[in-house]
Design an enzyme around this catalytic site. Structure first.
Site: not given
Ligand code: SF4
Length: 262
Positions: A133, A151
């Site tokens: 991420k 997220d």
């Protein structure tokens, strides 16, 4: 089938068309979407992203000006005095773990990458404190390489929109990526996250003041009454968001405009 009334029987093509419509509606609703972590280079963004774990971007942005001035290079983090670094980042929480990550990141960059943040996903994910991420955030915002940032907001919203049933972040990234042009991935991520922070909240989404009502199978998860929904909008553009959804901006209370987007 028409794509304006999403259902479980939706075809792949229908889903793709609806996804693109959602993308366009988000572009109109959030012209101010951007990476909310302040930074001026790839190292600063990597550091800010590590600090943002379990912490609001606003809090991170309060801490980083002093931090970036004190530690301008990877070598500075590598050789940092632990107590001093801990004190500087303490307000972001989990400061001992984060100090470990920043020091180890600095050391790895000095040892393996000449003190520079590498611009490839395969290299980035080998660095301490940097998962997929974070790597995508860095690639998209510091290197201009399109990336999807999955997220908690992104995950919640694409599920509410039924763009994918996948629960694994990497699978979500691939499934949603296939619905959009690659060049749009980074900005799409910002806009989805903006929408999640300002309109489509985890507990009470502002369904009655959302521009996506006709495209969203989860319409009704939150209040649909405009007056109740308008109170749930957040951020400096809360009244603009109400207008875009056809809701009287006077219904948006002043504290909503001043509210921090989580
Ligand atoms: S209609 Fe409701 S659930 Fe759907 S995106 Fe808007 S706020 Fe979220």
């Amino acid at each position: 089938m028409t794509t304006s009334s999403p259902s479980v029987a939706e075809t792949d093509l229908g889903r793709k068309r609806r996804a693109r419509r959602i993308g366009r509606a988000l572009t109109d609703a959030h012209p101010d979407a951007h990476c909310e972590l302040d930074h001026s280079n790839a190292l600063e963004l990597a550091v800010a992203t590590i600090l943002s774990a379990q912490c609001t971007d606003k809090r991170v942005n309060e801490v980083t000006p002093k931090l970036f001035a004190r530690y301008p290079s990877a070598a500075d983090y590598a050789g940092a005095d632990r107590t001093e670094l801990e004190e500087l980042i303490r307000p972001t929480g989990f400061f001992r773990n984060k100090t470990d990550s920043l020091t180890k990141l600095g050391q790895a960059l000095v040892e393996r990458y000449d003190g520079q943040i590498p611009g490839k996903l395969t290299d980035l994910v080998t660095l301490p404190g940097i998962g997929r991420k974070t790597a995508n955030v860095i690639l998209g915002n510091a290197f201009g390489v399109p990336g999807i940032t999955v997220d908690t907001h992104f995950q919640r919203l694409v599920h509410r929109w039924r763009l994918t049933d996948e629960t694994d972040p990497v699978k979500i990234e691939h499934a949603v990526g296939a619905l959009f042009e690659k060049r749009d991935w980074t900005m799409l991520s910002h806009r989805v996250i903006f929408h999640g922070r300002r309109v489509c909240h985890a507990r009470k989404p502002a369904c009655g003041a959302c521009t996506l009502t006709k495209l969203c199978p989860s319409y009704g998860t939150g209040p649909t009454e405009p007056a109740a929904a308008a109170k749930l909008l957040k951020g400096p553009r809360a009244r603009d968001l109400a207008v875009a959804a056809g809701v009287d901006p006077e219904m948006v209370p002043t504290q909503a405009v001043g509210a921090e987007a989580p």
